[in-house]
Design an enzyme around this catalytic site. Structure first.
Site, PDB file in Angstrom:
ATOM      1  N   GLU A  78       0.925  -1.136  -0.096  1.00 22.65           N
ATOM      2  CA  GLU A  78      -0.055  -0.013  -0.201  1.00 22.65           C
ATOM      3  C   GLU A  78       0.859   1.203   0.241  1.00 22.65           C
ATOM      4  O   GLU A  78       0.578   2.190   0.889  1.00 22.65           O
ATOM      5  CB  GLU A  78      -1.013   0.051   1.233  1.00 22.65           C
ATOM      6  CG  GLU A  78      -1.861  -1.307   1.107  1.00 22.65           C
ATOM      7  CD  GLU A  78      -3.060  -1.243   2.058  1.00 22.65           C
ATOM      8  OE1 GLU A  78      -3.341  -0.377   2.811  1.00 22.65           O
ATOM      9  OE2 GLU A  78      -4.128  -1.959   2.007  1.00 22.65           O
TER      10      GLU A  78
ATOM     11  N   GLU B  80      -4.581  -9.030  -0.195  1.00 20.81           N
ATOM     12  CA  GLU B  80      -5.363  -8.643   0.965  1.00 20.81           C
ATOM     13  C   GLU B  80      -6.812  -8.724   0.600  1.00 20.81           C
ATOM     14  O   GLU B  80      -7.378  -7.594  -0.129  1.00 20.81           O
ATOM     15  CB  GLU B  80      -5.089  -7.326   1.701  1.00 20.81           C
ATOM     16  CG  GLU B  80      -3.766  -7.236   2.339  1.00 20.81           C
ATOM     17  CD  GLU B  80      -3.259  -6.183   3.194  1.00 20.81           C
ATOM     18  OE1 GLU B  80      -4.190  -5.678   3.515  1.00 20.81           O
ATOM     19  OE2 GLU B  80      -2.036  -6.033   3.291  1.00 20.81           O
TER      20      GLU B  80
HETATM   21  O1  AHR Z   1      -4.906  -6.188   7.222  1.00 21.75           O
HETATM   22  C1  AHR Z   1      -4.689  -5.041   7.873  1.00 21.75           C
HETATM   23  C2  AHR Z   1      -4.107  -3.690   7.163  1.00 21.75           C
HETATM   24  O2  AHR Z   1      -4.827  -3.322   6.089  1.00 21.75           O
HETATM   25  C3  AHR Z   1      -2.787  -4.202   6.333  1.00 21.75           C
HETATM   26  O3  AHR Z   1      -1.890  -3.886   7.361  1.00 21.75           O
HETATM   27  C4  AHR Z   1      -2.667  -2.984   5.268  1.00 21.75           C
HETATM   28  O4  AHR Z   1      -2.037  -3.234   4.158  1.00 21.75           O
HETATM   29  C5  AHR Z   1      -4.296  -2.725   5.128  1.00 21.75           C
HETATM   30  O5  AHR Z   1      -4.558  -1.590   5.139  1.00 21.75           O
END
Ligand code: AHR
Length: 526
Positions: A196, A330
């Site tokens: 990110e 994610e």
């Molecule tokens: O999964 C929790 C967080 O969500 C992670 O650290 C980040 O990459 C995302 O914003």
């Protein structure tokens, strides 16, 4: 209606969508096993484990001296449970944590104690570091997906980490690894270049990140001799976090650059993050909710399909051969933290709704298997939509865990088209496809079918036919529970577990009864 041919559509015209079991019209579903689609890469069943809350400490690592049965500090119960779902890879150490992680703090006999400012500002003992992570992967049989620190690290730091991990020649770092107990070079299957980077990873513009990507891609090498010609480490660039213009610009920038890339840098995947959250900050309860919240969350999770299509379309422009994978590293439900838990630890319950949500997303990935070749649910243990929850010596497997278990046969299976009338489920102003299904053929030629009945009130009876063939029999399992928010707890761990499903055969067709709000997987004998 999914992938419906005209002929099938005409046949299905008269089908009633909502059919109770008794005496109602059966919903035809046809599988064409003669038409092979893309391979459903086993890596779409990947996991994500961040140094966050009790994801690592207590969830995986209890330490050598713990009373909890462990092997070199890693909990045996968790290892056994993860082996059973054949975890293909684990993404580590973050997440936002990765862009503040300095690997040297976590190797050798003396660890540096630091803080975890992203997640509660708690102490990070660094007792679970590189060698412990690789040991854990060895115990569960998964590949390493290592995310290197682009935000606050340096190309040199990341390059040295990879040298420590993968060099087989006697460099100083390889000797250090040997002194720490591992003379053989490790394999690293996947390298995440930042996380990110448009946000917690450093608030970079797409162009600034692109310049970082080129440098890291050039200098962070995998030296393992077994990963030079074959099984090369795949490099995954930071990609979008949604569908808004800033994200499409991000995908455009990276993919356009990739199209004209020179020999000196390369990439194999573009990451995408998308949580089912509805509104920010996460406010939906993870248990103690009703049908309205069930429908709202499932409607929101279906946005994954549009998001994958949107970014795939951009990727197609610059990479029509689909060399670059879209890596959804994610995904999952993000709810309000459970009352009484540390707000920074992202603890939530996991209900039957999450099982349905997981199946819907896995099916989306499978239908886009030509482009989506990896995905990592967030997160593996004790955090967000987890597989496993632990509390000291106790462990419970979540409904999501059981979905991953039921889907094991789809790992590396070949997608085959399935046609059916999905019908619709309506609650208030929300209408969703009532049924969702995928089919695949495994390496042994066995045919597998998954059908999700989204409707929490109506059961469904489907009649499964094989194009150009007859079905002899089928066996399988179904996952459902009395309520949309039914959960497994430490005291009642078997509230939401798979049960055998009833399948009968009539004239070469299978009659499959689907409970309301259920996930069903069957193998079909032809
Ligand atoms: O999964 C929790 C967080 O969500 C992670 O650290 C980040 O990459 C995302 O914003």
């Amino acid at each position: 209606m999914r992938a419906l041919t005209l002929a099938a559509a005409i046949t299905l015209l008269a089908v009633t969508a909502s059919a109770p079991f008794a005496g109602a019209q059966k919903i035809p579903l046809s599988i064409d096993a003669s038409r092979a689609g893309a391979k459903i890469d086993r890596h779409i069943f990947g996991q994500f484990a961040e140094h966050l809350g009790h994801g690592i400490y207590d969830g995986i690592w209890v330490g050598h001296d713990s009373n909890i049965p462990n092997t070199r500090g890693i909990r045996n119960d968790v290892v056994a449970a993860l082996k059973a779902i054949k975890v293909p890879d684990v993404r580590w150490p973050g997440g936002c944590f990765a862009d503040e992680y300095h690997w040297r703090n976590g190797v050798g006999p003396r660890r540096t104690v630091t803080l975890n400012p992203n997640w509660g500002g708690v102490i990070e003992p660094n007792t679970f570091g590189t060698d412990e992570f690789m040991d854990f992967l060895g115990q569960i049989g998964a590949e390493a997906y290592v995310s290197v620190n682009v935000g606050s690290g340096s190309p040199r730091e990341a390059a040295e980490w990879l040298e420590y991990l993968t060099a087989s020649q006697p460099t100083t770092l390889a000797k250090e690894r040997a002194a720490n107990g591992h003379p053989d070079a490790y394999k690293v299957g996947f390298l995440g270049i930042g996380n990110e980077s448009w946000d917690c990873g450093g608030n970079m513009t797409p162009d600034y990140y692109l310049s970082q990507l080129k440098i890291y891609s050039r200098f962070v090498r995998n030296y393992n001799p077994e990963q030079q010609d074959r099984n090369q480490m795949l490099k995954i660039a930071v990609g979008p976090g949604g569908g808004e213009p800033r994200w499409t610009e991000w995908t455009e920038t990276i993919m356009k650059a990739y199209q004209h890339h020179q020999w000196s840098w390369d990439m194999d995947g573009l990451s995408m993050h998308s949580y089912t959250v509805v509104n920010w900050p996460p406010a939906f309860k993870s248990t103690g909710f009703g049908e309205t919240e069930y429908a709202q969350i499932l409607k929101s999770t279906m946005d994954m399909d549009g998001l994958v299509e949107k970014h795939s379309a951009i990727m197609d422009k610059y990479d029509p051969g689909k060399k670059i994978a879209l890596v959804v590293d994610e995904w999952g439900a993000w709810y309000a933290p459970l009352p009484g838990t540390h707000q920074g630890f992202l603890v939530q319950q996991n209900s039957l709704r999450d099982a349905v949500l997981a199946a819907l997303n896995l099916n989306i990935f499978a239908r886009h298997a030509d482009r989506v070749r990896m995905a990592n649910i967030a997160q593996m243990i004790n955090v967000l939509q987890s597989m496993i929850m632990t509390d000291k010596e106790k462990m419970v497997l979540t409904p999501t865990y059981y979905v991953f278990k039921m889907y094991v046969p789809f790992q590396d299976a070949t997608f085959v088209p399935v046609t059916y009338d999905a019908g619709s489920y309506t609650h208030g102003d929300i209408t969703l496809p009532r049924l969702d299904a995928i089919a695949a053929k495994d390496a042994a030629g066995k045919l597998w079918l998954e059908v999700t009945n989204v409707d929490p009130n109506q059961s469904a009876e489907i009649e499964v036919g094989l194009a150009g063939g007859a079905a002899k029999s089928a066996t399988g399992q179904t996952l459902t529970a009395p309520k949309v928010d039914s959960v497994n707890t430490f005291d009642t761990p078997d509230s939401v577990i798979p049960k055998p499903v009833s399948v009968s055969t009539q004239g070469g067709k299978l009659i499959l009864k689907l409970e309301p709000k259920s996930v069903t997987v069957v193998s079909i004998e032809q």
